[in-house]
Motif scaffolding. Structure first.
Motif, PDB file in Angstrom:
ATOM      1  N   ARG A  77       6.062  -1.581  -4.474  1.00 50.91           N
ATOM      2  CA  ARG A  77       6.997  -2.259  -3.581  1.00 50.91           C
ATOM      3  C   ARG A  77       6.311  -2.747  -2.308  1.00 50.91           C
ATOM      4  NH1 ARG A  77      12.095   2.038  -4.030  1.00 50.91           N
ATOM      5  NH2 ARG A  77      12.688   1.511  -6.188  1.00 50.91           N
ATOM      6  N   ARG A  78       5.418  -1.911  -1.756  1.00 51.03           N
ATOM      7  CA  ARG A  78       4.750  -2.295  -0.517  1.00 51.03           C
ATOM      8  C   ARG A  78       3.431  -3.017  -0.751  1.00 51.03           C
ATOM      9  NH1 ARG A  78       5.364   3.392   2.900  1.00 51.03           N
ATOM     10  NH2 ARG A  78       7.650   3.531   2.821  1.00 51.03           N
ATOM     11  N   ASP A  79       2.999  -3.045  -2.014  1.00 44.75           N
ATOM     12  CA  ASP A  79       1.720  -3.661  -2.358  1.00 44.75           C
ATOM     13  C   ASP A  79       0.592  -3.042  -1.515  1.00 44.75           C
ATOM     14  OD1 ASP A  79       0.064  -5.306  -3.838  1.00 44.75           O
ATOM     15  OD2 ASP A  79       0.160  -6.931  -2.365  1.00 44.75           O
ATOM     16  N   GLN A  80       0.583  -1.689  -1.466  1.00 45.94           N
ATOM     17  CA  GLN A  80      -0.410  -0.955  -0.680  1.00 45.94           C
ATOM     18  C   GLN A  80      -1.145   0.032  -1.573  1.00 45.94           C
ATOM     19  OE1 GLN A  80       1.738   0.928   2.497  1.00 45.94           O
ATOM     20  NE2 GLN A  80       1.800  -0.917   3.773  1.00 45.94           N
ATOM     21  N   LEU A  81      -2.398   0.262  -1.226  1.00 42.92           N
ATOM     22  CA  LEU A  81      -3.224   1.225  -1.959  1.00 42.92           C
ATOM     23  C   LEU A  81      -3.598   2.363  -1.018  1.00 42.92           C
ATOM     24  CD1 LEU A  81      -4.719   1.618  -4.754  1.00 42.92           C
ATOM     25  CD2 LEU A  81      -6.757   0.837  -3.547  1.00 42.92           C
ATOM     26  N   GLU A  82      -3.475   3.600  -1.517  1.00 42.88           N
ATOM     27  CA  GLU A  82      -3.796   4.772  -0.708  1.00 42.88           C
ATOM     28  C   GLU A  82      -4.624   5.740  -1.527  1.00 42.88           C
ATOM     29  OE1 GLU A  82      -1.108   7.172   2.291  1.00 42.88           O
ATOM     30  OE2 GLU A  82      -0.828   7.993   0.260  1.00 42.88           O
ATOM     31  N   VAL A  83      -5.662   6.279  -0.910  1.00 45.13           N
ATOM     32  CA  VAL A  83      -6.510   7.295  -1.525  1.00 45.13           C
ATOM     33  C   VAL A  83      -6.407   8.545  -0.658  1.00 45.13           C
ATOM     34  CG1 VAL A  83      -8.819   7.905  -2.316  1.00 45.13           C
ATOM     35  CG2 VAL A  83      -8.071   5.515  -2.383  1.00 45.13           C
ATOM     36  N   ALA A  84      -5.916   9.639  -1.236  1.00 47.96           N
ATOM     37  CA  ALA A  84      -5.661  10.841  -0.447  1.00 47.96           C
ATOM     38  C   ALA A  84      -5.924  12.080  -1.283  1.00 47.96           C
ATOM     39  CB  ALA A  84      -4.233  10.864   0.071  1.00 47.96           C
ATOM     40  N   ILE A  85      -6.334  13.151  -0.610  1.00 47.33           N
ATOM     41  CA  ILE A  85      -6.539  14.445  -1.262  1.00 47.33           C
ATOM     42  C   ILE A  85      -5.181  15.105  -1.470  1.00 47.33           C
ATOM     43  CG2 ILE A  85      -7.591  16.724  -1.045  1.00 47.33           C
ATOM     44  CD1 ILE A  85      -9.766  15.474   0.643  1.00 47.33           C
ATOM     45  N   GLU A  86      -4.885  15.454  -2.709  1.00 45.91           N
ATOM     46  CA  GLU A  86      -3.610  16.069  -3.095  1.00 45.91           C
ATOM     47  C   GLU A  86      -2.415  15.202  -2.716  1.00 45.91           C
ATOM     48  OE1 GLU A  86      -3.053  18.543  -4.942  1.00 45.91           O
ATOM     49  OE2 GLU A  86      -4.936  19.624  -5.026  1.00 45.91           O
TER      50      GLU A  86
END
Length: 444
Positions: A77-86
């Motif tokens: 929906r937001r066209d966003q990419l996120e890389v996160a631990i857990e």
């Protein structure tokens, strides 16, 4: 020759009777055991329990307890990419320090999971390359997920439906697609952010760097020395809560110590009232022994539930539960030890003109002291484990924190951490009680 000296006549019939009885006995015992096992199999519905078992779920939990995962998430929906631990936003990488196995181009990415496993995320479509199987394609739509898989039988690790794709070809790789997001999980061995939180200024430092920093005069925080800053950052780690866990362990130990000492302090005087050679009144002995039966007849967990309802949550309720139960157990053991003392030592002390209190002090206590110390130390060690279980019911301590981590069914590494610390505390209590037993009883 007298009749008493005559030996019994062993006849063949007598021998056969003994052999037959012994044979029947040796055959009957295994048959009884087998019958009992068959009864329990159906009475406890063992077959039903085995059919409901989820070994794959157990394997996942075991993996989560010794490993952590990094989430690569594409929000449709937001066209966003996120890389996160857990998957935690407070432990998210920014666009300048993504892991080297994640290649990002705007909101699209290529995730290399190793050993030929490759995930390509382009717009709303995910292509998952699985060695030996092929390419799985999933596209998020407004109504669900359009999925394309290689021809042939679908493997067990691939679960598809119009609303979701879930692919986990190995324990350390997983891909999920819904109409709102595409998510890739990459697992790594170890516990993430164990020493310091992701946003700490000490995150990623080696032990040598921390050692040099502790000795440095240039303070990172003007209010604290570097050494205290390191300790403070470790104890206040929001992911692992080391400081709170250590305080909970101390609370559990104090709960066990207070309950055991209270039980010993009340159990010993009451034991004199229950001992036949110290209390001539049968009614007094009967009443005291029934009191012991009442106290130890109610399980410690039941006592804790009663005190929680009466006094509310807290470690005091756990200590009272331990004290009530162990007063009955220790009182019974002490009374039996008192009934088996050697009266000659008491008479010897009396011959010196000692009063009754002195006869107890020098003629009785030295005889029961080994039993007293041995049993108290054993119950102290055992109550450390019991205090953990009682704490899980609401009495506080490490048991309550353990239940809280298990309820989430998410961070099983935190559960493993608490279990390991609890085992270490029990081992330490065992070694300490053994050392005290040798010092106080054996005189070494």
């Amino acid at each position: 020759m007298s009749i008493d000296t005559l030996e019994p006549v062993i006849t063949p019939d007598l021998v056969w009777t003994k052999v037959r009885n012994r044979t029947l006995f040796t055959m009957l015992v295994p048959l009884v055991i087998l019958g009992y096992l068959i009864y329990t199999w159906f009475a406890f519905d063992v077959a039903g329990l085995l059919s409901k078992a989820q070994p794959d779920r157990a394997a996942i939990l075991a993996t989560d307890s010794v490993a952590y995962k990094v989430h690569v998430t594409k929000n449709i929906r937001r066209d966003q990419l996120e890389v996160a631990i857990e998957g935690e936003r407070r432990a998210a990488y920014d666009d300048t320090n993504y892991p080297d196995w994640v290649q990002v181009d705007g909101s699209n990415s290529v995730v290399d999971l190793g050993e030929g496993y490759l995930v390509e995320i382009v717009d709303k479509t995910m292509n998952f390359t699985v060695p030996g199987y092929g390419v799985i394609t999933a596209t998020a739509t407004n109504s669900g997920v359009d999925i394309t898989v290689p021809p042939g039988d679908q493997p067990d690790w691939l679960k598809t439906n119009p609303k979701k794709l879930d692919a986990r070809p190995t324990l350390d790789r997983r891909v999920q697609v819904t109409r709102t997001k595409i998510e890739v999980h990459n697992f790594f061995g170890g516990w993430e952010n164990f020493w310091f939180s992701f946003n700490s200024d000490l995150y990623g430092m080696s032990f040598s760097q921390l050692y040099a920093l502790a000795l440095s005069a240039d303070r990172l925080d003007p209010e604290y020395s570097n050494l205290w800053h390191i300790v403070h950052e470790f104890l206040d780690n929001p992911d692992w809560q080391h400081g709170e866990i250590f305080l909970a362990l101390l609370e559990t130990i104090m709960m066990a110590v207070l309950g055991t000492i209270t039980a010993a302090a009340f159990g010993l005087p009451l034991a004199f009232l229950a001992a036949r050679n110290f209390t001539p009144s049968m009614f007094m002995r009967f009443g005291t022994r029934r009191l012991f039966d009442f106290l130890r007849g109610i399980d410690m967990l039941i006592w804790s539930l009663i005190f929680i309802r009466a006094f509310g949550l807290g470690p005091l309720t756990g200590a009272l539960a331990i004290a009530f139960t162990d007063t009955g157990s220790l009182g019974k053991l002490f009374s039996e030890a008192l009934e088996n003392i050697d009266n000659k030592q008491v008479e010897g002390v009396r011959a010196t003109g000692a009063n009754q209190l002195q006869r107890y002090r020098f003629g009785v206590i030295p005889q029961i002291l080994p039993v007293f110390l041995s049993q108290v130390l054993y119950y102290l060690e055992s109550n450390t484990r019991s205090a953990t279980v009682i704490g899980a019911l609401g009495a506080g301590g490490i048991g309550l924190m353990l239940v809280e981590t298990m309820k989430t069914s998410r961070d099983w590494e935190n559960t493993s951490y608490i279990i390991i610390l609890t085992i270490l505390v029990v081992i330490a209590m065992d070694q300490t009680s053994s050392w005290l037993r040798r010092k106080l009883i054996e005189g070494k």
